[in-house]
Write an enzyme that holds these catalytic residues in place. Structure first.
Site, PDB file in Angstrom:
ATOM      1  N   ARG A 227       1.753   8.675   2.533  1.00  0.00           N
ATOM      2  CA  ARG A 227       2.239   9.230   3.800  1.00  0.00           C
ATOM      3  C   ARG A 227       2.155  10.760   3.845  1.00  0.00           C
ATOM      4  O   ARG A 227       1.692  11.317   4.841  1.00  0.00           O
ATOM      5  CB  ARG A 227       3.658   8.725   4.096  1.00  0.00           C
ATOM      6  CG  ARG A 227       3.674   7.230   4.480  1.00  0.00           C
ATOM      7  CD  ARG A 227       5.086   6.710   4.647  1.00  0.00           C
ATOM      8  NE  ARG A 227       5.844   6.874   3.409  1.00  0.00           N
ATOM      9  CZ  ARG A 227       7.154   6.664   3.317  1.00  0.00           C
ATOM     10  NH1 ARG A 227       7.846   6.319   4.398  1.00  0.00           N
ATOM     11  NH2 ARG A 227       7.760   6.814   2.167  1.00  0.00           N
TER      12      ARG A 227
ATOM     13  N   ASN B 115       5.339   3.277   6.576  1.00  0.00           N
ATOM     14  CA  ASN B 115       5.102   2.118   5.701  1.00  0.00           C
ATOM     15  C   ASN B 115       5.445   0.843   6.457  1.00  0.00           C
ATOM     16  O   ASN B 115       6.373   0.824   7.259  1.00  0.00           O
ATOM     17  CB  ASN B 115       6.010   2.190   4.466  1.00  0.00           C
ATOM     18  CG  ASN B 115       5.472   3.143   3.412  1.00  0.00           C
ATOM     19  OD1 ASN B 115       4.285   3.475   3.405  1.00  0.00           O
ATOM     20  ND2 ASN B 115       6.344   3.569   2.521  1.00  0.00           N
TER      21      ASN B 115
END
Ligand code: ZN
Ligand code: ZN
Ligand code: ZN
EC number: 6.2.-.-
Length: 758
Positions: free
Chosen positions: A22, A40
């Protein structure tokens, strides 16, 4: 002509969680000027990006090409969706969040801050505490949650007007950057004598001068103190070795950039990417012939460990020095790394000539992470700063478990839902200081991650300090067999369920029969296992002494061949025992006096290492095997030695025929490198033989490889290739170390599963 913005939804499957995906996506989107978000999901990572069509296309390609080295992308699907007109890019809460936030690992300086650091016109020029929203310390300075400035060790520094303006400006890179600071309002460097007396003048400049004169400088980093010395200065490195009483264990080094690394080590493209990653790990790379680095940096070892600067101060030091610096943990051997100023002065004053320190407190100490490559894949030897506390995804949701690991390379694991949070490296739990560090880490992680464990998992060994700690907590406790935990650790990080064959090649672990295991073939899953095969046990003459003195294992292996005619044999290693001591030594082996049996694979490597004259005594754990591997790397294409599978209670893999053949080769004067290489192949072939039998018995084709011996790159490659070539599905470690640093993950998965089944 500006075209209308487009938007794309991208779904990515694979190993994309717990690998820094990320933050990578966040940086990439910002670089390409795209807005949107990343999060996620249960399956992987979901992204929406909006902006210029060409930039979106570039983004799609770069996500695959530039992904963090630990990530593996199995699947990437992108499709256009209507533009939403949003601005800015954000990391948003996980889609299947199981409550509770996640804490960011410490992160290297971003390119923007780095440019400012070296820009003479910038107000933060040369300021070692520069950072922004995209970079800087996190885990090491967070004292509580939520992650706001008052809950960091920056709390005592009031931002000046300039910094405050940046902090409140949504268009600024430092918008809500909690550790934001500048020379006016933030922390400052200072240089101290070992007595603690300050040295007047420019601290950084004086420290650099001292380093160029061969002095040892203790440097306060992000996760603790390092000891720095010029890596090219033989006398200086020797002084550091003497003072640190760390005889031969390799020192890691800091280089300013990849170019500098490549003057001293073979650095592949992937190794380069690992070095450049925001986590800034130490990467082990093969030494380059003719390097000017002191041979005392990594004696008897084919590898150099390098890292690139992981914080602004290291950038200033590395560039200022212009050549590699030894940058080793600031500790006495076996003690945890020093991180509090008073303690560091006390602990390191006999080692360092000067202390380059500062007034920003380190709340959580974290050692450097260490990785190496095998088969072109990254493998953790130590997972710590930069990766902690990123979560590893478990195969299923489970009760919250605190797992406390084993004894060596201790780490903790805390689980919440289907997330497992591994702690930083804590160290070898052989002294009170390390145990205190374990207790502190457990309570810090619990409060930081807001996890109250329902049960605690520990090793079966009754004497481990971690076992005592766990059973005194007052929680329901689950004892987990050491090698079962290794197996489950590898299963968990690979998302495996059901049952597998576990090949666990390890140093030491307490067996369910009370003997010491270490060369194990297990069959089972999280909730149960059976020991289907193991290495033939050898005596460990002198117990722990045999671990520090591998020649004892060589004699033990020879004894298994020749019995009381042991000392009539030719191998040179026999001379390690004086004539007068030989009867007693024989008696120990015959009667088993202070000579327990062990099926350890690590001890077998020790035996061979000593037998062929590589190493009879060690000064750090694993040294004999590491040097044996280095020698074997120089060997040619050789055939394996014979070994034998005996059918007893289960299969017993016996390397006695190989030991006999090695002795014959030694007598014949065969190259020691070829012998070492052939021995590696023998172990790999033996593993294949046993796995074939287990496949016949169980029908299982999935094999997980775990245990400390799988830090051996050569052996891991040979085992994995032989198995894969015989239609096995082979699973190795990628997210946690194969050594005991990964044990807690397996303990947690096992305890969680057993609890769910009642
Ligand atoms: Zn930055
Ligand atoms: Zn300021
Ligand atoms: Zn182990």
């Amino acid at each position: 002509m500006q075209s209308a913005p487009e938007r794309a939804a991208i779904e990515i499957g694979g190993i994309v969680q717990g690998v820094g995906f990320r933050p990578f996506v966040y940086r990439l989107a910002n670089r390409l000027g795209l807005s949107g978000w990343v999060r996620n999901t249960g399956e992987g990572v979901q992204i929406e990006v909006e902006g210029d069509a060409a930039a979106i296309e570039e983004f799609r390609l770069a996500v695959r090409d530039e992904a963090p080295p630990l990530a593996v992308i199995y699947q990437l699907r992108a499709q256009p969706i209507p533009a939403a007109g949003a601005t800015g890019f954000a990391i948003v809460e996980s889609a299947r969040s199981t409550a509770g936030g996640e804490v960011s690992p410490d992160c290297d300086v971003c390119d923007d801050c780095l440019a400012e650091l070296f820009d003479p016109d910038n107000r933060r020029h040369g300021y070692p505490f520069i950072n922004c929203t995209n970079c800087g310390p996190r885990y090491s300075i967070i004292t509580g949650i939520p992650y706001d400035r008052p809950a960091t060790t920056m709390a005592g520094f009031a931002m000046c007007d300039d910094c405050l303006a940046e902090y409140h400006d949504p268009g600024n890179r430092r918008f809500h950057a909690q550790p934001n600071a500048c020379p006016v309002c933030g922390p400052h460097l200072s240089l101290l004598e070992p007595s603690g007396a300050p040295v007047c003048g420019d601290a950084l400049k004086l420290a650099l001068e001292a380093l160029s004169q061969g002095k040892i400088v203790a440097v306060k980093g992000v996760g603790g103190y390092h000891l720095a010395v010029d890596a090219g200065n033989q006398a200086a490195v020797e002084r550091l070795r003497q003072r640190k009483r760390r005889d031969e264990k390799p020192f890691a080094m800091l280089a300013a950039d990849l170019e500098m690394v490549r003057r001293h080590a073979h650095c592949s493209e992937l190794e380069g990417r690992l070095l450049l990653g925001v986590e800034r790990p130490i990467v082990l790379m093969r030494k380059l012939a003719g390097s000017s680095i002191s041979d005392l940096v990594a004696p008897g070892n084919g590898w150099f460990g390098f890292m690139l600067p992981g914080n602004p101060l290291q950038h200033l030091l590395a560039r200022g020095h212009g050549a590699p610096l030894v940058m080793t943990s600031g500790n006495l051997s076996d003690e945890p790394i020093a991180y509090r100023d008073g303690e560091a002065l006390e602990m390191l004053s006999g080692i360092a000539d000067l202390f380059l320190t500062h007034d920003r407190e380190i709340h959580t100490r974290t050692d450097d992470s260490v990785l190496r490559l095998y088969r072109g894949e990254p493998l953790f030897l130590r997972r710590s700063r930069g990766y902690v506390p990123r979560a590893v995804q478990l195969p299923a949701e489970q009760a919250s478990v605190l797992a406390v690991g084993g004894e060596l390379k201790a780490t903790l694991c805390l689980t919440r839902g289907d997330r497992a949070f591994m702690s930083q490296h804590i160290g070898d739990l052989k002294n009170a200081a390390t145990l205190a560090s374990l207790e502190q880490s457990a309570s810090d992680l619990q409060s930081l991650l807001e996890i109250t464990p329902a049960l605690v998992a520990h090793d079966l060994h009754p004497d481990y300090l971690s076992t005592h700690y766990a059973t005194a907590l007052g929680l329901p406790a689950v004892g987990v067999q050491h090698h079962h935990a290794h197996m489950a650790s590898c299963m968990a990080e690979n998302g495996l369920e059901g049952e597998v064959i576990g090949v666990i090649l390890d140093g030491t672990g307490y067996g369910t029969d009370g003997t010491t295991w270490g060369g194990e073939f297990l069959v089972g899953g999280y909730s149960r296992f059976e020991r289907h095969a193991h290495f033939a046990p050898l005596r460990l003459p002198g117990g722990d002494a045999a671990v520090k003195e591998p020649y004892r294992m060589a004699l033990s292996a020879l004894y298994s061949l020749h019995g009381d005619r042991l000392f009539d044999q030719p191998p040179a290693v026999l001379s390690e025992v004086a004539q007068a001591d030989r009867p007693l030594f024989l008696k120990m082996l015959e009667k088993g006096i202070n000579s327990p049996l062990t099926s350890s694979c690590g001890r077998l490597f020790d035996a061979v290492s000593a037998l062929i004259g590589v190493r009879s005594r060690i000064s750090y754990e694993g040294q004999a095997a590491i040097e044996l591997e280095a020698l074997a790397e120089q060997g040619g294409e050789v055939e394996p030695y014979p070994c034998q599978v005996r059918e007893e209670w289960g299969h017993v893999l016996d390397f006695a025929p190989a030991i006999a053949a090695i002795c014959a080769d030694l007598a014949r004067g065969r190259s020691r490198a070829d012998i070492a290489r052939a021995f590696h192949r023998t172990v790999a072939r033996g593993v294949l033989d046993v796995c074939r039998r287990l496949r016949e018995e169980t029908g299982y084709v999935r094999v997980v490889l775990s245990g400390g011996v799988f830090q051996n790159r050569l052996l891991t490659e040979e085992v994995a290739e032989l198995l894969a070539g015989d239609a096995f599905q082979v699973y190795c470690h990628r997210l946690v170390p194969p050594n005991d640093g990964g044990l807690a993950l397996g303990q947690a998965a096992i305890a969680g599963t057993m609890q769910a089944r009642g």
